[in-house]
Write a protein that holds these residues in place. Structure first.
Motif, mmCIF file in Angstrom:
data_model
loop_
_atom_site.group_PDB
_atom_site.id
_atom_site.type_symbol
_atom_site.label_atom_id
_atom_site.label_comp_id
_atom_site.label_asym_id
_atom_site.label_seq_id
_atom_site.Cartn_x
_atom_site.Cartn_y
_atom_site.Cartn_z
ATOM 1 N N TYR B 232 -21.406 75.488 -43.829
ATOM 2 C CA TYR B 232 -21.610 74.746 -42.630
ATOM 3 C C TYR B 232 -22.951 73.836 -42.820
ATOM 4 N N ALA B 233 -23.837 74.480 -43.558
ATOM 5 C CA ALA B 233 -25.126 73.863 -43.558
ATOM 6 C C ALA B 233 -24.879 72.444 -44.434
ATOM 7 N N GLN B 234 -24.021 72.279 -45.245
ATOM 8 C CA GLN B 234 -23.693 70.856 -46.006
ATOM 9 C C GLN B 234 -23.109 69.985 -45.234
ATOM 10 N N ALA B 235 -22.396 70.422 -43.978
ATOM 11 C CA ALA B 235 -21.356 69.507 -43.514
ATOM 12 C C ALA B 235 -21.774 68.592 -43.004
ATOM 13 N N ASN B 236 -23.027 68.279 -42.267
ATOM 14 C CA ASN B 236 -23.507 67.163 -42.132
ATOM 15 C C ASN B 236 -23.681 65.896 -43.028
ATOM 16 N N ARG B 237 -24.177 66.673 -44.219
ATOM 17 C CA ARG B 237 -24.313 65.592 -45.318
ATOM 18 C C ARG B 237 -22.954 65.115 -45.780
ATOM 19 N N PHE B 238 -22.010 66.053 -45.945
ATOM 20 C CA PHE B 238 -20.818 66.004 -46.658
ATOM 21 C C PHE B 238 -20.107 64.631 -45.544
ATOM 22 N N ASN B 240 -21.526 62.578 -43.901
ATOM 23 C CA ASN B 240 -22.099 60.991 -44.077
ATOM 24 C C ASN B 240 -21.571 60.627 -45.404
ATOM 25 N N HIS B 241 -20.977 61.036 -46.257
ATOM 26 C CA HIS B 241 -20.742 60.538 -47.535
ATOM 27 C C HIS B 241 -19.211 60.178 -47.439
ATOM 28 N N TYR B 242 -18.238 61.322 -46.804
ATOM 29 C CA TYR B 242 -17.036 60.906 -46.965
ATOM 30 C C TYR B 242 -16.428 60.917 -45.474
ATOM 31 N N PHE B 243 -15.312 60.222 -45.335
ATOM 32 C CA PHE B 243 -14.621 60.262 -43.817
ATOM 33 C C PHE B 243 -13.915 61.712 -43.805
ATOM 34 N N SER B 244 -14.082 62.094 -42.683
ATOM 35 C CA SER B 244 -13.568 63.583 -42.533
ATOM 36 C C SER B 244 -12.452 63.388 -41.589
ATOM 37 N N LEU B 245 -11.499 64.009 -42.067
ATOM 38 C CA LEU B 245 -10.160 63.897 -41.290
ATOM 39 C C LEU B 245 -9.901 64.855 -40.254
ATOM 40 N N SER B 246 -10.139 66.292 -40.846
ATOM 41 C CA SER B 246 -10.170 67.417 -39.830
ATOM 42 C C SER B 246 -10.932 68.419 -40.584
ATOM 43 N N GLU B 247 -11.285 69.506 -39.774
ATOM 44 C CA GLU B 247 -12.189 70.453 -39.941
ATOM 45 C C GLU B 247 -11.748 71.685 -39.527
ATOM 46 N N LYS B 248 -11.696 72.777 -40.261
ATOM 47 C CA LYS B 248 -11.444 73.930 -39.409
ATOM 48 C C LYS B 248 -12.274 75.013 -40.046
ATOM 49 N N GLU B 250 -12.943 78.696 -41.670
ATOM 50 C CA GLU B 250 -12.216 79.287 -42.466
ATOM 51 C C GLU B 250 -13.142 80.595 -43.290
ATOM 52 N N GLY B 251 -13.459 81.696 -42.413
ATOM 53 C CA GLY B 251 -14.161 82.893 -43.050
ATOM 54 C C GLY B 251 -15.718 82.132 -42.437
ATOM 55 N N ASP B 252 -16.613 82.323 -43.400
ATOM 56 C CA ASP B 252 -18.004 81.651 -43.079
ATOM 57 C C ASP B 252 -18.123 80.478 -43.644
ATOM 58 N N LYS B 253 -17.028 79.766 -44.109
ATOM 59 C CA LYS B 253 -16.932 78.460 -44.768
ATOM 60 C C LYS B 253 -16.190 77.695 -43.905
ATOM 61 N N MET B 254 -16.578 76.105 -44.144
ATOM 62 C CA MET B 254 -15.699 75.282 -43.469
ATOM 63 C C MET B 254 -14.590 74.781 -44.208
ATOM 64 N N LYS B 255 -13.283 74.494 -43.907
ATOM 65 C CA LYS B 255 -12.576 73.902 -44.833
ATOM 66 C C LYS B 255 -12.353 72.457 -44.146
ATOM 67 N N ILE B 256 -12.451 71.461 -45.003
ATOM 68 C CA ILE B 256 -12.703 70.054 -44.440
ATOM 69 C C ILE B 256 -11.694 69.124 -45.047
ATOM 70 N N ARG B 257 -11.055 68.251 -44.503
ATOM 71 C CA ARG B 257 -9.771 67.324 -44.956
ATOM 72 C C ARG B 257 -10.523 65.879 -44.894
#
Lengths: 419, 291, 379
Positions: B232-238, B240-248, B250-257
C-alpha cells in the motif's frame, strides 16, 4: 436566509411574473389617464380650499358668496362688452350658450367662465346639504336594501339592527359636521368610484393573480422541475416548504407594494388632492350617486386611504395562504390555478342558496371574496350585507385563523407525505 | 444498412460532433463514451429528433429525413429519459403508442400482450403507471420500443433501473432480436456490451475513435496491460508512473491492474486487455477532468 | 382516426371534465342566470314582451296602417281597463282620482297620492298600468317612425341604409328591444363562458406532453411530428364539440324565455334598439351570433395552442393566457358578439374583424407548425 434569497431569485427571474407586473402597471396607467380628462377642473376646488379652507360654516359661506359675486361681476363686465347681456348666475349664462362659447370668448375668459361655473356648482351643493341631510333616513335605506334582496324574518331583522346602530353613528356624523366639508364633487367627477371602486378593485385582482402565480410557482417549483427528490432530502429537507411559504409571502408583499406605489403615485400626480387630504371621507360632496358615502368612524380621506391600503395588504396575505394550501394539495399548477378560481366562484354563488329568512345568508358576506368586490364601501355603510361595524375586521380575523390552521395542517401533512 | 456520412452537429457555437462516418448493418452496436461526448446527440439524430448541420444519414441509400414516417415505421427508440401518463396503465399507454406507430388495432392488441409477457409486466398491465417502480417503467419503455417490430432499435441506457436478473433477461432478448435488426445501444455498463455487442463505437473529441469488434479494439492494448501486487505504501508512487486501471485489496497487499508500454519488472503479469481497460485508457483525460 | 380519438381522450380526461362542469356552473350562476330568470320578472321589459306577443298574434310579421289603427283601439281599451280599475277602488275616489287621465296627472309630490301610485304600480303591480305608458310611447314611435329612424343615422352611409329600411317598410316589424337586449346580454355571458372553457381545455394540449418528454416517443414513432397536426385537429375538434354542447345547453335553457314567435321578425324594427346593415330576422341574428362565437372559439383555440406549444411551464402559459384571454373576451363581448351588424360600426367592420382574427391565428399556428417540423428537440 441564503435559501430564502435563492428561492426569491426564482421569482424575480421569472419573466412571466415580471412581465405581468409591468403589463398591469401599464394597464393601470392607461386607466388613470383615460379618466383624467377633467383634472384641470379639479384645480378650481384646490384654489377655493386654499382661499377658504374646506370646513363649511356660516363665516366661510359668506366669504365664499362674496367672492363668487365678485367674480360674477367681472364676468358680467365681459359679457356686457361682448353680448350686452347681464347674468345673475352661471346657470343662466350656460342656458344661453348651448354651443360655441369659443367663438365669442378668448382663452382667458373661458377659464374664468369654467371656474365660475364650477364655483357655482359647489355653492349650490353647499346650499342643499342641510335639506338633503334632514330628509336622509337611514332606516328607510335599510328597508330599501331589505326590499332589494327580498329579505324577511331574521335576516331582515339583522339588517334593521345594523342600520339602527348605524343611524346612531349617522347622528354623530351630522353633529360632527363631517358632511359639511368641501371635497371634489362626487356627482360630477365620481372620484371615489374611480379610485376606490374601479382602480382598487383592478389593483386587488391584479395582486391576486400575481400572488396566485407566485405562490403556486414557488410551492410546486421542485415538482415541476422534478427536483423534489434532491431538494427535500437535503439537510433543510421538508422545512424547505416553510421557506417557500415565507418567500411567497414576502414576494406577495413586494408585488403589492410595487403595484400600489406606482399606481397610487401616478393617480395622485394626475389628480391633485393637495389641501384635501384631511377632509372627512363622509363629506356630502363625496357622493357619487344618490346616497353619500358614510363611514362607520370619523375618518379623513387620507386615513380612509391608508386603512384601505392596509386592508389590501391583509387580503393579499389571506389569498397567499389560500393558494398555498391549494397548491400544496394539487401538484399540477394548472389545475391548482383553476381550482382556486372555482373556489372563488363558489364563494360568490353558494351564499345565494341560503334562505332569505335566516342569518346564514350573511355568512357569505364574511369572506375575502365578497370583501374584494366592494372596496369602495369598506369601513362604510355598504348595503344589506356589508353594513356591519366590524365587517372587515371580523372577516380578516376569522379567515386569518382558518387559513393559519389549515396551513399548519397542510405543512404537517407535507412533512409526513410520500413524495 | 444505416449509414452516417460526414455528419456534424453544433448547438450555436458549441460544436458537439464533427464529420462523423459510421455504417450500421444487422447486429448489436455498443455506443461507448463518457457523458457529454455526444452520444445522446448522435442518437437523437438517428431518431430524427435533431437535424444534422452537415452531412446525411442514409437508410438503404435514402436520407432518413426524406423518408419521414417510412423511416420511423421501422424505428424503435427507448430514450434515456421519457415521460408517460401517470394515470394510464401500461396497456393503455402501449395502446396509445401503438396508434402513434400506426399498428393495426387487433395486431397491436396481440403484440402488446406478447410484449407485456416478454418484459414480465403481464400481471400488472392494467395498473396505473404511477404505481410502477423505476424498473417497471423502464420495462414499459423497452416494450414500447419493440412494439412495431423495428428494423432499427435504438436504446439509450436501456438497463438503467433494471436489477441483475432483469438485465440478464434483457441481454438474452437482445441477442435473439439482433439477428435481423440493427440494434444500437448506448450504455456505461461495460458488461452489458461485452456480452452481446458485435461492434463497439467509441466517440472522442467529437469524432469516431473506434468502430470495431471488441476483439480488435482490445488488441490495441495488447501487451500493455499488466497486473501485479504491491505494498500500500508504494501505491501512490506507482500510480504516478503508470496508469492504473483497477485496484483491489488482496491480503495485506494491493493488486493493481495498469498500463505500461513495456514489461519492466518480472513480478508483472501480462494479462489480456478487456474493453473496460480500453475505455479507461482512451478517456483517461476526461476521467480526470470529470473527477 | 385512432390517434385523433386518443388525443381527444387526453383533452377530455375526467379531471378536466369535472373542472369544466364546475367552471360552467359557476359562470352560469354568476353571469347568465340573471338574464334567464329575470326575463319573465323584470318590468317593464316583460310587459313589453307580452304586448308584442299579443301584437304578433294579431298582426303577424309587420304592422301596417290598418293594424296600427287596431293597435290604437287596443290602447283605448287598455285605458278603459285602467279606468275601470281606478273606479273600482274607494281610495282613489276619495283622493279625487276618477280615471287613468287623472292618475297620470296626479301630484306625486303629495305623499298620499304617491303612496297610491306606488301601491298600484309596484306593490300590486297591475299589468295594465305598466303597459299603458309603453303603448302610448309605441303609438308615438309608429307615427313618427321615419323621423325617429333617420335621427339614428349619423352619416351618409347610415342614412342611405335607414332610407332603404324605410323603403322596404321593415321598421314596422313586430319585434322589440326587450327580447333583443335580453338575447344580446345572454350572448355576452354565454360567449364568455364558452371562450373561458375553450381556453381551459386547450391550453395544456402541447405542454402536457412536452413537459413530460412524451414528445420523444411521439416524434420518433411512425406518426412522428405529424402528431403536432393531429393534436391541432384534435384541439379544433374538441373545441367544436365543446361549443356545440354548450350551445345546446344554452339554447335549451333559452327556450324557456319563449321568444320563438319572433324568430322570423326583422330586427330593424322601430321598437328595437339596433339598425342593422342587413335585412336580418331574429333567427338570422341568432345564427350569426352563434357562428361568430364558433369562429371566436376556434381562433382562441389556435392561439391557445400556440401558447401551449411555446410555453415551458403551466405558470408561464397561464401568465400569458390571462392577458390574451382578457383582451379577447372584452373585445368580443363589446364589439364582436354584441349588437352585431349594427350601423354604429362601419359596414364591413364585423366581417373584417373576424377575417383578421382568423387570419392572424391561422398564420401564427401555420408558422409554428413549419418551425416545429424543423426544430431540434433538445428537451
Amino acid at each position: 436566509m441564503d435559501i430564502r434569497i435563492k428561492e426569491f431569485k426564482k421569482i424575480v427571474t421569472s419573466p412571466i411574473i415580471i412581465g405581468l407586473l409591468v403589463l398591469f402597471i401599464v394597464y393601470n396607467s392607461i386607466f388613470i389617464f383615460q379618466n383624467s380628462y377633467f383634472r384641470e377642473e379639479l384645480r378650481v376646488l384646490t384654489r377655493l380650499v386654499d382661499r377658504f379652507g374646506y370646513e363649511i360654516d356660516d363665516e366661510m359661506l359668506e366669504k365664499y358668496r362674496l367672492y363668487y359675486e365678485e367674480q360674477l361681476v367681472s364676468l358680467n363686465k365681459i359679457t356686457k362688452e361682448k353680448t350686452s347681456k347681464n347674468y345673475n348666475s352661471m346657470a343662466e349664462f350656460f342656458a344661453d350658450y348651448k354651443y360655441g362659447l369659443e367663438d365669442i370668448y378668448d382663452r382667458e375668459e373661458l377659464g374664468l367662465i369654467m371656474e365660475l361655473g364650477i364655483m357655482e356648482a359647489y355653492y349650490n351643493t353647499i346650499e342643499e346639504i342641510d335639506e338633503v341631510y334632514s330628509s336622509l333616513d337611514i332606516m328607510e335605506r335599510a328597508e330599501s336594501e331589505i326590499n332589494k334582496f327580498q329579505l324577511i324574518d331574521k335576516a331582515a331583522e339583522t339588517v334593521r339592527n345594523q342600520y339602527k346602530a348605524f343611524s346612531e353613528r349617522f347622528q354623530q356624523l351630522v353633529n360632527n359636521k363631517e358632511h359639511k366639508n368641501l371635497f371634489f364633487l362626487g356627482k360630477v367627477y365620481r372620484l371615489h368610484s374611480i379610485l376606490f371602486k374601479s382602480l382598487f378593485k383592478i389593483i386587488i385582482f391584479e395582486i391576486i393573480i400575481l400572488v396566485v402565480l407566485i405562490t403556486a410557482y414557488i410551492v410546486n417549483y421542485e415538482f415541476d422541475n422534478k427536483t423534489e427528490a434532491i431538494t427535500y432530502t437535503t439537510k433543510r429537507g421538508r422545512d424547505l416548504i416553510l421557506d417557500k411559504l415565507y418567500v411567497s409571502i414576502f414576494s406577495s408583499l413586494v408585488v403589492t407594494t410595487i403595484i400600489l406605489l406606482v399606481t397610487l403615485a401616478l393617480y395622485f400626480i394626475i389628480f391633485d388632492y393637495s389641501g384635501l387630504w384631511k377632509v372627512p371621507i363622509s363629506s356630502y360632496f363625496n357622493t357619487d350617486h344618490n346616497f353619500p358615502y358614510l363611514s362607520w368612524w370619523k375618518m379623513s380621506f387620507v386615513q380612509f386611504l391608508f386603512f384601505t391600503i392596509g386592508l389590501v395588504y391583509s387580503i393579499t396575505l389571506l389569498f397567499n395562504g389560500i393558494i398555498f394550501i391549494i397548491a400544496r394539495a394539487i401538484k399540477n399548477t394548472y389545475f391548482a390555478f383553476f381550482v382556486f378560481a372555482i373556489i372563488f366562484g363558489l364563494f360568490l354563488i353558494l351564499p345565494r342558496l341560503a334562505p332569505n329568512s335566516s342569518n346564514t345568508i350573511f355568512i357569505g358576506a364574511f369572506t375575502p371574496y365578497f370583501l374584494i368586490l366592494n372596496p369602495h364601501v369598506w369601513f362604510m355603510e355598504g348595503g344589506a350585507f356589508a353594513t356591519f361595524k366590524y365587517h372587515e375586521i371580523v372577516t380578516l380575523v376569522i379567515w386569518a385563523l382558518m387559513i393559519w390552521v389549515l396551513s399548519i395542517l397542510s405543512i404537517k401533512r407535507f412533512k409526513r407525505q410520500d413524495i | 444498412m444505416l449509414i452516417v456520412t460526414n455528419v456534424s452537429k453544433s448547438y450555436g457555437k458549441l460544436s458537439v460532433l464533427e464529420n462523423i462516418d459510421i455504417e450500421f448493418s444487422n447486429g448489436v452496436y455498443g455506443l461507448l463514451a463518457p457523458n457529454g461526448a455526444g452520444k445522446t446527440t448522435l442518437i437523437k439524430m438517428l431518431t430524427t429528433l435533431l437535424f444534422p448541420n452537415e452531412g446525411e444519414i442514409l437508410y438503404n441509400g435514402t436520407n432518413i429525413f426524406h423518408m419521414g414516417d417510412g423511416y420511423r415505421d421501422i424505428l424503435g427508440y427507448l430514450p434515456q429519459e421519457f415521460g408517460y401518463y401517470k394515470n394510464y396503465s401500461a396497456r393503455q399507454f402501449l395502446n396509445y403508442l401503438a396508434a402513434l406507430k400506426g399498428l393495426e388495432r387487433n395486431l397491436a392488441k396481440v403484440r402488446i400482450n406478447e410484449l407485456l409477457e416478454l418484459v414480465g409486466l403481464a400481471n400488472v398491465a392494467d395498473k396505473k403507471m404511477k404505481k410502477y417502480s423505476g424498473g417497471m417503467v423502464q420495462r414499459v419503455g423497452i416494450a414500447q420500443a419493440m412494439l412495431n417490430d423495428p428494423k432499427i432499435l435504438i436504446l439509450d441506457e436501456p438497463t438503467a433501473g433494471l436489477d441483475p436478473k432483469e438485465r440478464v433477461r434483457f441481454r438474452n432478448l437482445l441477442a435473439e432480436l439482433s439477428r435481423d435488426k440493427i440494434v444500437i445501444l448506448s450504455t456505461h455498463i461495460v458488461s452489458d456490451i461485452e456480452s452481446i455487442a458485435n461492434e463497439i463505437i467509441m466517440i472522442k473529441d467529437k469524432k469516431v475513435l473506434y468502430k470495431d469488434s471488441i476483439n480488435s479494439i482490445c488488441k490495441t492494448l495488447e501487451g500493455m496491460v499488466y497486473e501485479t501486487s504491491i505494498d500500500y505504501a508504494q501505491a501512490n508512487r506507482f500510480r504516478n508512473h503508470y496508469f492504473s486501471l483497477s485496484e483491489k485489496q488482496e491480503g495485506d497487499k494491493m493488486k493493481i491492474r495498469f498500463i505500461s508500454e513495456n514489461k519492466l519488472d518480472d513480478s508483472w503479469e501480462s494479462v489480456s486487455p478487456n474493453i473496460e481497460d480500453v475505455f479507461l485508457y482512451v478517456y483517461k483525460d476526461e476521467v480526470i477532468k470529470e473527477g | 382516426m385512432r390517434i385523433l380519438a386518443h388525443e381527444l381522450k387526453k383533452i377530455f380526461n375526467i379531471k378536466t371534465i369535472i373542472l369544466l362542469i364546475l367552471i360552467n356552473i359557476i359562470m352560469y350562476f354568476l353571469f347568465t342566470e340573471y338574464d334567464i330568470n329575470s326575463f319573465t320578472i323584470n318590468r317593464p321589459s316583460y310587459d313589453i314582451y307580452k304586448m308584442f306577443v299579443e301584437m304578433e298574434e294579431a298582426y303577424g310579421e309587420f304592422m301596417d296602417e290598418e293594424e296600427f289603427q287596431d293597435f290604437i283601439i287596443k290602447y283605448e281599451e287598455a285605458i278603459k281597463e285602467a279606468d275601470a280599475y281606478i273606479q273600482s277602488r274607494e281610495d282613489f275616489k276619495r283622493a279625487g282620482v276618477n280615471n287613468y287621465e287623472d292618475f297620470i296627472n296626479m301630484d306625486r309630490e303629495n305623499e298620499d297620492l304617491n303612496q297610491l301610485y306606488y301601491d298600484v304600480v309596484f306593490d300590486k303591480g297591475i299589468d295594465v298600468f305598466w303597459q299603458l305608458p309603453w303603448r302610448k310611447e309605441y303609438i308615438k314611435y309608429y307615427e313618427n317612425r321615419e323621423e325617429l329612424m333617420l335621427a339614428q343615422a349619423a352619416n351618409e352611409k347610415q342614412e342611405l341604409r335607414v332610407k332603404e329600411i324605410l323603403d322596404k317598410g321593415l321598421e314596422t316589424s313586430v319585434f322589440n328591444h326587450a327580447v333583443f337586449f335580453n338575447y344580446n346580454s345572454l350572448m355576452k355571458s354565454v360567449s364568455t363562458s364558452i371562450l373561458v372553457s375553450v381556453m381551459f381545455i386547450i391550453t395544456p394540449i402541447y405542454l402536457r406532453d412536452n413537459k413530460d418528454k412524451i414528445n420523444y416517443l411521439q416524434y420518433t414513432s411512425k406518426i412522428g411530428r405529424r402528431i403536432f397536426k393531429k393534436k391541432l385537429l384534435a384541439g379544433l375538434l374538441a373545441t367544436f364539440i365543446l361549443v356545440t354542447i354548450q350551445f345546446i345547453c344554452f339554447f335549451s335553457i333559452y327556450s324557456t324565455n319563449n321568444t320563438s314567435m319572433f324568430f322570423n321578425k326583422n330586427i330593424n324594427s322601430i321598437y328595437n334598439t339596433i339598425i342593422s346593415w342587413y335585412d336580418l330576422t331574429f333567427i338570422h341574428y341568432i345564427t350569426i351570433s352563434v357562428i361568430g362565437t364558433y369562429i371566436l372559439a376556434l381562433a382562441i383555440t389556435l392561439i391557445s395552442m400556440l401558447v401551449s406549444s411555446l410555453g415551458q411551464s403551466y405558470i408561464a402559459v397561464i401568465g400569458i393566457q390571462l392577458p390574451i384571454g382578457f383582451f379577447i373576451i372584452i373585445t368580443a363581448s363589446r364589439y364582436l358578439i354584441n349588437y352585431m351588424t349594427s350601423i354604429s360600426y362601419p359596414k364591413y367592420f364585423l366581417e373584417l374583424a373576424y377575417v383578421v382574427l382568423i387570419l392572424i391565428s391561422l398564420i401564427l399556428m401555420i408558422t409554428r407548425w413549419k418551425k416545429e417540423k424543423q426544430a431540434d428537440i433538445l428537451y
